[in-house]
Design a protein around this motif. Structure first.
Motif, PDB file in Angstrom:
ATOM      1  N   GLY A  18      85.142 112.895  14.123  1.00 44.62           N
ATOM      2  CA  GLY A  18      85.157 113.811  15.557  1.00 44.62           C
ATOM      3  C   GLY A  18      84.161 114.109  16.663  1.00 44.62           C
ATOM      4  N   ASP A  47      86.818 120.157  14.731  1.00 41.18           N
ATOM      5  CA  ASP A  47      87.115 118.749  14.935  1.00 41.18           C
ATOM      6  C   ASP A  47      88.686 118.832  15.544  1.00 41.18           C
ATOM      7  OD1 ASP A  47      84.897 117.225  15.633  1.00 41.18           O
ATOM      8  OD2 ASP A  47      84.392 116.710  13.680  1.00 41.18           O
ATOM      9  N   HIS A 143      84.300 109.156  21.658  1.00 42.05           N
ATOM     10  CA  HIS A 143      85.426 110.096  21.485  1.00 42.05           C
ATOM     11  C   HIS A 143      86.094 110.723  22.691  1.00 42.05           C
ATOM     12  CE1 HIS A 143      83.608 110.648  17.524  1.00 42.05           C
ATOM     13  NE2 HIS A 143      82.213 110.958  17.399  1.00 42.05           N
TER      14      HIS A 143
END
Length: 383
Positions: A18, A47, A143
């Motif tokens: 994450g 995350d 991400h």
């Protein structure tokens, strides 16, 4: 050493990837921070929250709190029926959101000693969430970045803002209920609220919190807070604390409570930047005039020159209040301890002073422990 490195690699892989954990790992690999197991675990929780924001329901518009004017000429029975209908609407709205979007993400309440990395990890999480149409917070294109309105504020400053909104509302509707209106305003301004230094010391704040937070959660606002106190220690010893206990119960049932109490390392002592604060003791002043003169010279050097004819400055504070500064220049204010601590001042006054002056000097600070009588001087950079 090789075994330790291998263990760290396994530990990194043991958590789902994450943006917060990735940013933290980059800083560890670059030698900017030291790897800490409690911080790694907290990064993983951030995350998980980041991922859950993808299903964050929209802010529901409250229509169940009419203004005072809409009820002015209504009968008591009509008011009762209107409020009953409002409660039904609120209940149905909650059910609709749960059916359409699922339960909203749970907030986080992180508590532990100072310097263990609570605010540091929150900074990384805050940076991983972008405001709509603003990609400046994106740190890694690999991400997914959530676009959500957000606000980060010190808890004392937030409560001062709430009290100011209540004050303004009551000016127009003296008998109206300000809290639902304010909750709606806050929800429209920010879907994520981040609180630094969550600590309840004021009875007025204690009485407001449960209702305000319940309304914010109903409006699908996600709250993240850091504190040096566990939920059960909030407002400990406060006036009418029994009335505050329902808020603690609500906090523990609706937030993920994350303890870092076992982390005893104060990383601020390793990474403190030079020039933030100074403390000089006058313990030897009475026997060494040279020390006294030297200290005074250093203080005057930090303070700088005062323009001739400089008058006291009146600093505006919330609710129409002011605080006066008599020794000042463009960047610095110089106070005697009694001016700041023996006067009826509060958080709003201190926040206003810190916003106005980059440097604050406070002298003649009395001893705080069982020490021989002495005086000291503290210089603090509020920024």
């Amino acid at each position: 050493m090789k075994n330790m490195t291998a263990q760290h690699r396994v530990a990194w892989r043991s958590f789902p990837t994450g943006p917060v954990r990735a940013a933290y790992k980059r800083m560890v690999d670059a030698g900017e921070v030291r790897r800490d197991d409690a911080q790694v675990a907290l990064a993983a929780k951030f995350d998980a929250l980041h991922e859950s924001l993808t299903s964050l329901p929209p802010v529901s518009v409250r229509s169940d709190e009419p203004t005072e004017g809409s009820f002015k000429n209504s009968s008591p029975l009509l008011r009762l029926l209107a409020r009953s209908l409002a409660h039904v609407q609120s209940f149905l709205r909650k059910k609709f959101h749960l059916w359409s979007f699922g339960p909203p993400p749970r907030g986080m309440y992180i508590h532990g000693p100072v310097g263990v990395g609570k605010s540091f990890l929150m900074d990384l999480f805050y940076a991983s969430v972008s405001v709509p149409d603003d990609n400046s917070c994106c740190t890694n294109d690999s991400h997914k970045h959530i676009n959500v309105t957000k606000r980060r504020v010190h808890f004392h400053e937030f409560m001062l803002d709430v009290h100011h909104r209540i004050f303004a509302y009551k000016q127009e509707y003296p008998r109206g209920d300000a809290i639902p209106i304010i909750a709606q305003q806050l929800a429209q301004e920010a879907r994520l609220l981040y609180f630094d230094e969550f600590q309840v010391t004021d009875v007025a704040d204690a009485m407001i919190l449960k209702r305000l937070f319940s309304l914010l959660l109903d409006l699908n606002v996600v709250v993240v807070a850091t504190s040096n106190r566990s939920p059960d220690a909030l407002y400990e010893g406060g006036i009418n604390r029994s009335l505050f206990l329902p808020f603690i119960d609500m906090l523990k049932h609706t937030f993920d409570i994350i303890s870092m109490e076992d982390s005893s390392k104060d990383y601020r002592l390793e990474n403190r930047a030079d020039g933030q604060s100074y403390f000089w003791s006058n313990k030897k002043v009475h026997i060494d005039n040279n020390s006294k003169n030297n200290m005074q010279a250093q203080l005057e050097k930090i303070f700088g020159s005062t323009a001739s004819g400089t008058e006291a400055e009146i600093i505006p504070v919330l609710f129409g209040r002011t605080v006066q500064v008599t020794r000042l220049n463009d960047r610095c204010a110089w106070f005697d301890f009694s001016e700041l601590c023996y006067q009826p001042l509060g958080a709003a006054d201190y926040i206003s002073l810190c916003r106005r002056f980059p440097v604050i000097i406070m002298e003649r600070v009395p001893p705080t422990g069982r020490q021989s009588p002495q005086r000291s001087t503290t210089i603090r950079d509020p920024h």
